[in-house]
Design an enzyme around this catalytic site. Structure first.
Site, PDB file in Angstrom:
ATOM      1  N   ARG A  80      42.033  -2.980  28.329  1.00 39.77           N
ATOM      2  CA  ARG A  80      40.567  -3.121  27.972  1.00 39.77           C
ATOM      3  C   ARG A  80      40.332  -4.506  27.250  1.00 39.77           C
ATOM      4  NH1 ARG A  80      35.908   0.184  26.534  1.00 39.77           N
ATOM      5  NH2 ARG A  80      34.315  -1.363  26.275  1.00 39.77           N
ATOM      6  N   ASP A  84      36.820   3.096  29.061  1.00 38.18           N
ATOM      7  CA  ASP A  84      35.608   3.227  27.951  1.00 38.18           C
ATOM      8  C   ASP A  84      35.886   4.570  27.462  1.00 38.18           C
ATOM      9  OD1 ASP A  84      33.637   2.471  26.296  1.00 38.18           O
ATOM     10  OD2 ASP A  84      32.062   2.997  27.436  1.00 38.18           O
ATOM     11  N   ASP A 144      34.198   6.777  24.525  1.00 39.32           N
ATOM     12  CA  ASP A 144      33.122   6.919  23.155  1.00 39.32           C
ATOM     13  C   ASP A 144      33.192   8.202  22.547  1.00 39.32           C
ATOM     14  OD1 ASP A 144      32.440   4.145  23.892  1.00 39.32           O
ATOM     15  OD2 ASP A 144      30.844   5.079  25.464  1.00 39.32           O
TER      16      ASP A 144
HETATM   17  N1  PH2 Z   1      28.751   1.865  30.638  1.00 41.02           N
HETATM   18  C1  PH2 Z   1      28.584   0.608  30.297  1.00 41.02           C
HETATM   19  C2  PH2 Z   1      27.362  -0.220  31.017  1.00 41.02           C
HETATM   20  N2  PH2 Z   1      27.163   0.198  32.295  1.00 41.02           N
HETATM   21  N3  PH2 Z   1      27.204   2.156  33.957  1.00 41.02           N
HETATM   22  C3  PH2 Z   1      27.952   3.133  34.347  1.00 41.02           C
HETATM   23  N4  PH2 Z   1      27.483   3.384  35.611  1.00 41.02           N
HETATM   24  N5  PH2 Z   1      28.661   3.957  33.733  1.00 41.02           N
HETATM   25  C4  PH2 Z   1      28.995   3.458  32.219  1.00 41.02           C
HETATM   26  O1  PH2 Z   1      29.825   4.218  31.626  1.00 41.02           O
HETATM   27  C5  PH2 Z   1      28.466   2.141  32.133  1.00 41.02           C
HETATM   28  C6  PH2 Z   1      27.642   1.448  32.518  1.00 41.02           C
HETATM   29  C7  PH2 Z   1      28.585   0.098  29.128  1.00 41.02           C
HETATM   30  O2  PH2 Z   1      28.829   0.993  27.745  1.00 41.02           O
HETATM   31 MG    MG Z   2      30.219   3.334  26.853  1.00 40.39          MG
HETATM   32 MG    MG Z   3      32.645   2.192  24.496  1.00 45.14          MG
END
Ligand code: PH2
Ligand code: MG
Ligand code: MG
Length: 208
Positions: free
Chosen positions: A99, A112, A114
């Site tokens: 990342r 990601d 969270d």
């Molecule tokens: N996370 C983002 C920005 N855009 N789009 C999708 N479909 N899924 C995500 O987890 C995502 C995003 C920034 O956190």
């Molecule tokens: Mg996110």
């Molecule tokens: Mg995050």
């Protein structure tokens, strides 16, 4: 005395080789001392949400189409780690999967992770004692209320969940979205469960 393990929910997203990176992230989490994977939601293939400050018609739409789709889902874990230690661990896994964090928080990412909710379950009551998380001290990550592909997987994992701080039922939260948020990847999700969920957590609901 043994501290009761905390209950936590983790939002997972990837749009760079997402099948590979989601699988690797779950492997790294499952191998972390002090973390037990207790639930894996259905994963959804979702269109990338773009920067709201950068949206509108015009050339931007063509740029958005270049961004690959995401895989998004939610994990339930039991952990003896503190929320701070867990956050650090999630960051380490993000780093180890390559990342990078360019200025744009909407840039494609390998993974990601969270931290959505973190709480200690009470012996005698239905609702965990939810703790404030990280420097911004939220008790419920704002994506739960903003993103269908976070709210719906959370509903799947715990249909009776009441969200802090005001006890909003996850059922009501999920019902407020008019789309499920993506295409459900059932076979992929079942594969993750049979590979990474320890025996006591492989329920029929979890489709293993
Ligand atoms: N996370 C983002 C920005 N855009 N789009 C999708 N479909 N899924 C995500 O987890 C995502 C995003 C920034 O956190
Ligand atoms: Mg996110
Ligand atoms: Mg995050």
């Amino acid at each position: 005395v043994n501290n009761p393990p905390a209950l936590a929910y983790i939002g997972v997203g990837s749009n760079i080789r997402p099948d590979e990176n989601v699988t690797k992230a779950l492997g790294l989490l499952a191998d972390t001392p002090g973390i037990i994977l207790a639930g894996i939601s259905t994963f959804y293939r979702t269109a990338p949400l773009s920067d709201p400050n950068n949206s509108g018609s015009g050339p931007q739409d063509e740029l958005e189409d270049l961004d690959p789709d995401f895989l998004n889902g939610v994990l339930e874990i039991r952990t003896t780690l503190s929320s701070e230690a867990l956050l650090t661990c999630l960051e380490e896994i993000e780093r180890s999967l390559g990342r990078v964090r360019p200025g744009n928080r909407y840039a494609p990412r390998t993974i990601d992770l969270d931290l959505l909710l973190f709480g200690i379950e009470k012996e005698d009551g239905p609702n965990p004692d939810w703790e404030a998380i990280g420097p911004s001290a939220y008790v419920a990550h704002s994506d739960i209320g903003r993103r269908s592909f976070v709210a719906h997987p959370l509903l799947e994992l715990d249909p009776d969940l009441m969200l802090p701080p005001h006890g909003m039922p996850i059922r009501a939260m999920a019902a407020s979205f008019d789309t499920p948020g993506g295409k459900s990847e059932d076979a992929f999700s079942r594969g993750l469960r049979s590979r990474f969920l320890p025996e006591p957590y492989r329920t029929e609901l979890q489709g293993a």
